[in-house]
Scaffold this motif. Sequence first.
Motif, mmCIF file in Angstrom:
data_model
loop_
_atom_site.group_PDB
_atom_site.id
_atom_site.type_symbol
_atom_site.label_atom_id
_atom_site.label_comp_id
_atom_site.label_asym_id
_atom_site.label_seq_id
_atom_site.Cartn_x
_atom_site.Cartn_y
_atom_site.Cartn_z
ATOM 1 N N TRP A 147 -56.034 -27.289 5.294
ATOM 2 C CA TRP A 147 -55.784 -28.531 4.639
ATOM 3 C C TRP A 147 -57.211 -28.578 4.077
ATOM 4 N N ARG A 148 -57.201 -29.005 2.669
ATOM 5 C CA ARG A 148 -58.413 -29.417 2.022
ATOM 6 C C ARG A 148 -58.162 -30.922 1.401
ATOM 7 N N LEU A 149 -59.324 -31.671 1.481
ATOM 8 C CA LEU A 149 -59.269 -33.104 0.650
ATOM 9 C C LEU A 149 -60.523 -33.065 -0.194
ATOM 10 N N TYR A 150 -60.187 -33.548 -1.333
ATOM 11 C CA TYR A 150 -61.344 -33.484 -2.531
ATOM 12 C C TYR A 150 -61.191 -34.589 -3.162
ATOM 13 N N THR A 176 -68.171 -29.534 -12.458
ATOM 14 C CA THR A 176 -67.747 -28.234 -11.835
ATOM 15 C C THR A 176 -67.284 -28.362 -10.407
ATOM 16 N N ALA A 177 -68.125 -29.130 -9.730
ATOM 17 C CA ALA A 177 -68.061 -29.254 -8.157
ATOM 18 C C ALA A 177 -67.497 -30.601 -7.756
ATOM 19 N N TRP A 178 -66.466 -30.659 -6.916
ATOM 20 C CA TRP A 178 -66.059 -31.963 -6.344
ATOM 21 C C TRP A 178 -66.342 -31.830 -4.946
ATOM 22 N N PRO A 179 -66.658 -33.155 -4.524
ATOM 23 C CA PRO A 179 -66.764 -33.413 -3.155
ATOM 24 C C PRO A 179 -65.537 -32.794 -2.405
ATOM 25 N N THR A 180 -65.652 -32.070 -1.251
ATOM 26 C CA THR A 180 -64.668 -31.229 -0.401
ATOM 27 C C THR A 180 -64.799 -31.329 0.859
#
Length: 93
Positions: free
Chosen positions: A15-18, A25-29
């Motif tokens: 599971w990944r939350l972002y 180009t980079a999202w907090p994940t």
Amino acid sequence: MGTLTAQMSNTGQAWRLYVVLYGETAWPTFQWDRTGPVPTGAERRRALAALGYEVAPGAVWSWTEDSRDPDDDSTEVLLIAAVTVRGQDGGAA
């Protein structure tokens, strides 16, 4: 006071939350290294806090279905959750 959208999905391995940051180009994940069970509301809240966000007042998680191949309804269903968030200081981070 700005808001953003956080999404949570399962890649089949974790599971990944972002937090969606348009134009970046980079999202907090944050990632849970499990496929089940679905992270609880408390786990999601802690993950968002670790990223510097919180669920916006009055916002609730919503779920939608997707698939790896939208033209083939026999492919695996992917669940995606979304919620409106804000920075922990009350604004978009």
